[in-house]
Scaffold this active site. Structure first.
Site, PDB file in Angstrom:
ATOM      1  N   ARG A 105     -10.323  -1.133   2.430  1.00 17.04           N
ATOM      2  CA  ARG A 105      -9.722  -1.985   1.933  1.00 17.04           C
ATOM      3  C   ARG A 105     -10.123  -3.341   2.850  1.00 17.04           C
ATOM      4  NH1 ARG A 105      -5.346   0.162   1.523  1.00 17.04           N
ATOM      5  NH2 ARG A 105      -3.708   1.616   2.781  1.00 17.04           N
TER       6      ARG A 105
ATOM      7  N   TYR B 233       3.647   2.865  19.226  1.00 14.84           N
ATOM      8  CA  TYR B 233       4.901   4.196  19.356  1.00 14.84           C
ATOM      9  C   TYR B 233       4.928   4.498  20.402  1.00 14.84           C
ATOM     10  CZ  TYR B 233       2.305   3.301  14.431  1.00 14.84           C
ATOM     11  OH  TYR B 233       2.240   2.820  13.665  1.00 14.84           O
TER      12      TYR B 233
ATOM     13  N   LYS C 135      -6.219  -8.786  11.367  1.00 14.78           N
ATOM     14  CA  LYS C 135      -5.867  -7.552  11.245  1.00 14.78           C
ATOM     15  C   LYS C 135      -7.158  -7.139  10.373  1.00 14.78           C
ATOM     16  CE  LYS C 135      -3.416  -4.060   8.324  1.00 14.78           C
ATOM     17  NZ  LYS C 135      -2.366  -3.814   7.362  1.00 14.78           N
TER      18      LYS C 135
ATOM     19  N   LYS D 189      -4.435  -7.362  15.294  1.00 14.25           N
ATOM     20  CA  LYS D 189      -4.006  -6.485  15.095  1.00 14.25           C
ATOM     21  C   LYS D 189      -5.519  -5.080  14.515  1.00 14.25           C
ATOM     22  CE  LYS D 189      -2.106  -2.286  11.868  1.00 14.25           C
ATOM     23  NZ  LYS D 189      -2.116  -2.589  10.382  1.00 14.25           N
TER      24      LYS D 189
ATOM     25  N   ARG E  25      -2.042   5.935   8.233  1.00 10.65           N
ATOM     26  CA  ARG E  25      -1.863   6.684   6.490  1.00 10.65           C
ATOM     27  C   ARG E  25      -1.541   8.042   6.198  1.00 10.65           C
ATOM     28  NH1 ARG E  25      -7.878   3.390   5.395  1.00 10.65           N
ATOM     29  NH2 ARG E  25      -6.894   0.824   6.283  1.00 10.65           N
TER      30      ARG E  25
ATOM     31  N   CYS F 254       1.405  -1.007  -0.267  1.00 15.26           N
ATOM     32  CA  CYS F 254       0.391   0.299  -0.095  1.00 15.26           C
ATOM     33  C   CYS F 254       1.042   0.853   0.031  1.00 15.26           C
ATOM     34  CB  CYS F 254      -1.228  -0.170   1.142  1.00 15.26           C
ATOM     35  SG  CYS F 254      -0.110  -0.058   2.765  1.00 15.26           S
TER      36      CYS F 254
HETATM   37  C1  PBG Z   1      -0.123  -1.463   5.520  1.00 20.27           C
HETATM   38  C2  PBG Z   1       0.366  -0.867   7.223  1.00 20.27           C
HETATM   39  C3  PBG Z   1      -1.058  -0.623   7.792  1.00 20.27           C
HETATM   40  C4  PBG Z   1      -0.656  -0.699   9.382  1.00 20.27           C
HETATM   41  C5  PBG Z   1       0.516  -0.738   9.396  1.00 20.27           C
HETATM   42  N1  PBG Z   1       0.632  -1.436   8.298  1.00 20.27           N
HETATM   43  C6  PBG Z   1      -2.114   0.415   7.260  1.00 20.27           C
HETATM   44  C7  PBG Z   1      -3.315  -0.519   6.531  1.00 20.27           C
HETATM   45  O1  PBG Z   1      -3.753  -1.502   6.399  1.00 20.27           O
HETATM   46  O2  PBG Z   1      -4.283   0.123   5.870  1.00 20.27           O
HETATM   47  C8  PBG Z   1      -1.309   0.211  10.570  1.00 20.27           C
HETATM   48  C9  PBG Z   1      -0.671   0.577  11.757  1.00 20.27           C
HETATM   49  C10 PBG Z   1      -0.857   1.866  12.471  1.00 20.27           C
HETATM   50  O3  PBG Z   1      -1.874   2.281  12.006  1.00 20.27           O
HETATM   51  O4  PBG Z   1      -0.034   2.013  13.210  1.00 20.27           O
HETATM   52  N2  PBG Z   1      -0.755  -2.156   4.950  1.00 20.27           N
END
Ligand code: PBG
Length: 322
Positions: free
Chosen positions: A217, A313, A195, A248, A205, A122
């Site tokens: 998504r 973070y 996820k 996640k 993003r 992405c």
């Molecule tokens: C990529 C990805 C994402 C995150 C980690 N890897 C974003 C998404 O799926 O749009 C999100 C991490 C975060 O929000 O801290 N696919």
């Protein structure tokens, strides 16, 4: 035996006693710090929705990692913001790709820092989706081929672990096979197994410049309403060779973490994502909460739910107290 013989307050009377009976202890060994790497030199581009985090050029990333390593961060998770994007995310497979450069520089400057790379398309596609678009949707089987290429490329630069976050079916197996073919049979895969299609990724993003340009998504990430399905995802990833499975986001999915923990016998990671972080930072900036206490409580709850590894973070803040 119940009250008055049993008095649970007895064990809460002093700090020493509370320490002795504490069930969940957060340590620095549990933590992974996510970082964003971008082109250029001397670039420190603060991410407004994630105070304390910045897009960093490779040289600044090395300096930041030196600082983080000095305060006790032992593992980082890298996300790339490339110079150019393309239709299929193939820029993520180049020897001089942004994360490839970062991995080389970090392993040279800080050989003991454990460097994990997120594997997804992405950040690298012009449309911002996690794979190749065919007829308006991400094509699963074409995408997993590019993800395998990306993984091998990162392995060739010396990355310590890959973490596919795309949610394509079958990607863990294809990545494992590709890594093994190139001799990287000892390189672990941490799979973003459960996820969810979450609103909590919003600030990320902005940070990774990876918002989808159309649609969302939901045809590949999971429906937040589903728990049983998470167990199926995890089972498949384990079968395909995942070494660590991830849930996640973390906070709205503590039940999922717990179910994975009780169902499987595999290390679990949880990603305390950008939106979860930003909520705390925003409330703290307004003086509405005690940030330190809240962060400790949040991360402890994620561990108590069953997570062995926490990607957050907040890692750079809390590590100083551990
Ligand atoms: C990529 C990805 C994402 C995150 C980690 N890897 C974003 C998404 O799926 O749009 C999100 C991490 C975060 O929000 O801290 N696919």
């Amino acid at each position: 035996m119940s009250f008055p013989t049993t008095r649970l307050r007895r064990l809460r009377q002093t700090p020493v006693l509370r320490n002795l009976v504490r069930e969940t202890i957060l340590t620095r060994d549990d933590l992974i710090m996510p970082l964003f790497v971008c082109p250029g030199t001397g670039v420190v581009n603060p991410i407004s929705s994630m105070p304390g985090n910045s897009q960093l050029s490779v040289d600044m990333l090395v300096e930041e990692c030196r600082r983080l390593y000095g305060i006790g961060i032992q593992a980082v998770l890298l996300f790339g913001i490339p110079e150019h994007k393309d239709e299929h995310g193939l820029v993520a497979c180049e020897h001089n790709g942004i994360v490839q450069q970062a991995v080389r520089a970090l392993k040279k400057a800080l050989p003991d820092l454990y460097v994990i790379a997120d594997v997804c398309n992405c950040e690298y596609t012009v449309h911002g989706h996690c794979g190749t678009i065919v007829d308006g949707d991400v094509h699963n089987d074409l995408t997993i081929e590019t993800l395998a290429r990306q993984s091998v490329s990162l392995a060739q630069e010396g990355v310590d672990m890959v973490a596919p976050s795309d949610m394509m079916d079958g990607r863990v197996g294809v990545i494992r096979k590709a890594l093994d073919e190139y001799g990287f049979y000892n390189l672990p895969i941490m799979a973003y197994s459960a996820k969810y299609a979450s609103s909590f990724y919003g600030p990320f993003r902005e940070a990774a410049e990876s918002a989808p340009k159309f649609g969302n998504r939901s045809t590949y990430q999971m429906d937040p309403a589903n728990g049983n399905e998470a167990l199926r995802e995890v089972a498949l990833d384990i079968e395909e060779g995942a070494d660590i499975v991830m849930v996640k986001p973390a906070l709205s999915y503590l039940d999922v973490i717990q179910r994975v923990k009780t169902t499987f016998n595999i290390p679990i990671a949880a990603y305390n994502v950008s939106g979860e972080y930003s909520m705390v930072k925003a409330a703290a900036a307004n003086g509405w909460i005690d940030e330190k206490r809240m962060v400790r409580e949040i991360l402890t709850s994620i561990k108590r739910a069953g997570s062995d590894i926490i990607i957050s973070y907040h890692a750079q803040d809390i590590v100083k107290e551990l």
